[in-house]
Design a protein around this motif. Sequence first.
Motif, short mmCIF file in Angstrom:
data_model
loop_
_atom_site.label_atom_id
_atom_site.label_comp_id
_atom_site.label_asym_id
_atom_site.label_seq_id
_atom_site.Cartn_x
_atom_site.Cartn_y
_atom_site.Cartn_z
N ASP A 19 27.30 -38.01 13.17
CA ASP A 19 26.10 -38.62 13.76
C ASP A 19 25.61 -39.79 12.92
OD1 ASP A 19 25.97 -36.97 15.93
OD2 ASP A 19 24.71 -35.48 14.94
N ARG A 20 25.63 -39.60 11.63
CA ARG A 20 25.13 -40.67 10.75
C ARG A 20 26.07 -41.87 10.77
NH1 ARG A 20 22.61 -38.11 5.29
NH2 ARG A 20 22.14 -40.30 4.92
N GLN A 75 27.11 -33.53 11.67
CA GLN A 75 25.96 -34.30 11.19
C GLN A 75 26.40 -35.59 10.50
OE1 GLN A 75 23.68 -31.47 8.92
NE2 GLN A 75 23.06 -30.41 10.79
N ARG A 110 31.53 -37.63 21.08
CA ARG A 110 30.22 -38.25 21.34
C ARG A 110 30.36 -39.48 22.23
NH1 ARG A 110 29.88 -35.16 17.33
NH2 ARG A 110 27.99 -34.45 16.26
#
Length: 382
Positions: A361-362, A358, A146
């Motif tokens: 991402d958090r 996920q 990311r």
Amino acid sequence: MSAPVSTVNDAVLAALATVNDPEIRRPITELGMVRSAEVGEDGVVRVELLLTVAGCPLKDKLRSDITAAVGAVSGVSGVEIEFGVMSTEQRQELQAKLRGGGATEEPVIPFAQPGSRTRVYAVASGKGGVGKSSVTVNLAAALAARGLSVGVVDADIYGHSVPRMLGADGRPTRVEDMIMPPQAHGVKVISIGMFTAGNAAVVWRGPMLHRALQQFLADVYWGDLDVLLLDLPPGTGDVAISLAQLLPNAEILVVTTPQAAAAEVAERAGAIALQTHQRVVGVIENMSWLELPDGSRMEIFGAGGGQTVADSLTQTIGASVPLLGQVPLDTRVREAGDEGNPIVLAEPDSPASKALGQVADRLALRRESLLGKPLGLKPTGR
Ligand SMILES: Nc1ncnc2c1ncn2[C@@H]1O[C@H](COP(=O)(O)OP(=O)(O)OP(=O)(O)O)[C@@H](O)[C@H]1O
Ligand SMILES: [Mg+2]
């Protein structure tokens, strides 16, 4: 002559400042590696470059980067590079620079400094074998993918499986007593396994563990990290206590399986945070179920462990501890780990990768999401 020499000189220096040392990843001009750079009458630039160590394996890369950057300056007709080696004194200077200050007695851990913007997550569990290391390397790889700058400390001094799972087979290199960590999949990794011969078992006592961890944090040149992940050994032993002392701002990420017995010990591992005043960022349930060919889920290790731990820690700690994700069982998790290519990269569309993604991402967003918002702290005893 077209341009005055001084203008060409400035342009050459600016060009040199765009070249990074491939290992330290900072401009060679900043690192004191450029001893001199002269533009001759003939437009040929002669650069004297000091390598950090003799026989530096990255010499060729430096040569081609410098030639490309300086060669592109208008008025330059050629580039000649002469390589030298830093003196001990020059290396020490560089080291002090990398540390961001003068030499001090007590090793300085950059992540523990008040202004540090690095988010530090310690991955903990009660029981062994629940998938801490697998979760750590996959989160690290997902965060790096990311675009974040990510480091991993394999703090499981006895287990040290992180380098293999990440495919980080390089050895750390030394510049004086700074350690340059090897990288794999954009993740900087350091592990005790990199300092021991072959597969030798390491039998270290508490104080040595503490010292090793301190060294990993202070003497390794991590650069400006967005996220540092630490893979802890199972349980609530010496390393967890050292970590709390060395990095009081580290946040705990608890990994458990759905099994009730595993959940109970995971709760205990998480509750240590209460004593050390560390924040528990959340719980990850791993090995949650196996998806059968007909699409149904087989709950091999039972169900509910992750939620139970999250609820119970929320109660004990008095702050919300969410269940961040449930990662299914998938043979590809193990295979990818064995191959050193984490599943989030090898099979990004698999359900396990999506669950891990996920969570990543958090973890990546959390800091920003708190910016400027009241923390909503309430007196306990609702
Ligand atoms: N979701 C999963 N699906 C299938 N296999 C998994 C999964 N998670 C972990 N494994 C496998 O389970 C084993 C244990 O995982 P891992 O080494 O990550 O656990 P650990 O908690 O770090 O163990 P230790 O306590 O020994 O350090 C490994 O072989 C790993 O590949
Ligand atoms: Mg492990």
